[in-house]
Write an enzyme that holds these catalytic residues in place. Structure first.
Site, PDB file in Angstrom:
ATOM      1  N   LYS A  41      20.321   8.059 -13.971  1.00  0.00           N
ATOM      2  CA  LYS A  41      20.531   7.461 -15.282  1.00  0.00           C
ATOM      3  C   LYS A  41      19.505   7.973 -16.293  1.00  0.00           C
ATOM      4  CE  LYS A  41      23.767   5.041 -13.131  1.00  0.00           C
ATOM      5  NZ  LYS A  41      23.519   5.173 -11.694  1.00  0.00           N
ATOM      6  N   ARG A  87      13.766  18.574   4.799  1.00  0.00           N
ATOM      7  CA  ARG A  87      14.167  17.165   4.833  1.00  0.00           C
ATOM      8  C   ARG A  87      12.920  16.291   4.799  1.00  0.00           C
ATOM      9  NH1 ARG A  87      16.181  16.731   9.677  1.00  0.00           N
ATOM     10  NH2 ARG A  87      14.449  15.530  10.533  1.00  0.00           N
ATOM     11  N   TYR A 131      24.219  -5.247  -9.890  1.00  0.00           N
ATOM     12  CA  TYR A 131      25.040  -4.037  -9.923  1.00  0.00           C
ATOM     13  C   TYR A 131      26.006  -4.063  -8.739  1.00  0.00           C
ATOM     14  CZ  TYR A 131      26.210   0.835  -8.948  1.00  0.00           C
ATOM     15  OH  TYR A 131      26.880   1.989  -8.653  1.00  0.00           O
ATOM     16  N   ASP A 138      14.649  -3.328  -9.719  1.00  0.00           N
ATOM     17  CA  ASP A 138      15.476  -2.198 -10.127  1.00  0.00           C
ATOM     18  C   ASP A 138      15.228  -1.992 -11.620  1.00  0.00           C
ATOM     19  OD1 ASP A 138      17.472  -0.485 -11.006  1.00  0.00           O
ATOM     20  OD2 ASP A 138      19.006  -1.318  -9.684  1.00  0.00           O
TER      21      ASP A 138
END
Length: 380
Positions: A200, A50, A103, A175
């Site tokens: 993406k 982690r 978004y 972004d």
């Protein structure tokens, strides 16, 4: 050796052959924990996956190089990265300026989750620098930028907004998901942080979900790292491997996405049932001049409105054969969606509600002529 070219960095940054085996490709380090040479004797700094994993480190190093930043941090999704960025920079009572066509997931997080903790926000047209300046308050900590925006493809002048934000003591986050690091370098233009949904264009094959934050600010990077470990929204090693694999062909794919998008745009402009075409590569697009200045090319995302209202838009989405009706974007395959009913449903009834006759397409890397034929047939 200094690596200057984008494709060279995409293939080699953080990805030296494995020193033990000579493996040319970064191994998938499928382990949760690491043997220590005595208490606190960490090998290469790894103790628990982690906190850090070598496959993830390779991805983070490569992302930082491609975005021309010092530090990269990978997350389990774009929204996990968005959440970490905002929690690192905001406290109760603080204020965020967001795009008025942000978004839907970003808007939902800020409007429905962070608002509960006392973080306030103002939606504003980021293409209007004066409007952004007017929206900033003494409590503003972040100006959140998408350019191009999702789904209306509006363009923000990153350099100008960086000056506005910094003069007010705020940070600028960009972004960069729609443009990708290949087409746009926000840190070079003054941004403090770059965010990606690596799901993406970076992953590029619709087979992995992820997010990333890149910065050259040492303090912010430390805070992002603390939240990676403390909140735990990190990608597994296989996800990191797939994302890193996608990065290797990013330059080639973005060129083809852009080539195909230009063909599709011209076909849409000629079609009598298309009302408006939203694409920053068009000279008549209000953000074209700024986009041409800060982007290498204009990418593979197009939105358009159709005659006949919402039902006509839904009909187009249901008729395509090569364009798959699905959410997300940036994969090798072409996708079509109705933002008002799908990706941006969370904005319904708000200032960010999108037009109901809007269709958004993610133009893939198939044969461009086939994509044009599919859309023209679907439009009727």
């Amino acid at each position: 050796m200094t690596m200057h070219g984008f494709a060279t960095r995409a293939i080699h940054a953080g990805q030296d052959p494995d020193p033990t085996t000579g493996s040319v490709i970064v191994p998938i380090h499928a382990t949760s924990t690491y043997a220590q040479d005595g208490v606190g004797g960490l090998r290469e700094g790894y103790e628990y996956s982690r906190t850090g994993n070598p496959t993830r480190t390779a991805l983070e190093t490569c992302l930082a190089s491609l975005e021309r930043g010092k530090h990269g941090r990978a997350f389990s999704s774009g929204m996990a990265a968005t959440d970490a960025a905002l929690r690192a920079m905001c406290r109760p009572g603080d204020h965020v300026v967001i795009p008025n066509d942000a978004y839907g997931g970003t808007f939902r997080l800020i409007d429905k989750v962070l608002s509960v903790w006392g973080v306030e926000h103002t939606p504003v047209a980021l293409s209007d620098v004066d409007a952004v300046r007017a929206a900033i308050r003494p409590t503003t900590k972040v100006v959140w930028v998408e350019t191009p925006t999702n789904p209306l493809l509006n363009i923000a002048d990153i350099a100008s907004l960086a000056q506005v934000a910094h003069s007010a003591g705020a940070r600028l986050v960009v972004d960069n998901t729609f443009a990708s690091p290949y087409l746009q370098s926000p840190l070079d233009l003054g941004a403090d942080v770059v965010l990606h949904s690596t799901t993406k264009y970076i992953g590029g094959h619709s087979d992995v979900v992820g997010g990333a934050l890149i910065t050259s600010d040492d303090e912010l990077n430390a805070q992002f790292g603390f939240l990676q470990n403390g909140a735990g929204g990190v990608p597994g090693p296989f996800d990191a491997y797939l994302t890193l694999r996608g990065l290797k062909t990013l330059e080639l794919r973005m060129e083809k996405h852009s080539d195909n998008a230009e063909l599709v745009v011209q076909a849409l402009l000629r079609h009598p049932k298309v009302k408006t075409v939203l694409y920053p590569g068009l000279p008549e697009h209000p953000g074209h001049e700024v986009a041409a200045k800060q982007m290498k090319r204009f990418g593979g995302m197009i939105s358009f409105t159709v005659e006949g209202g919402e039902q006509a838009a839904l009909d187009v989405c249901s008729r395509t054969k090569l364009f798959t009706l699905a959410e997300s974007l940036g994969g090798v395959e072409s996708l079509i969606e109705h933002p008002g009913r799908m990706t941006h449903a969370s904005t319904a009834g708000s200032l960010l509600q999108v037009p109901d006759d809007l269709v958004r397409i993610s133009v893939g890397i198939e044969s461009g002529e086939d994509l044009v034929e599919d859309l023209v047939t679907a439009l009727g």
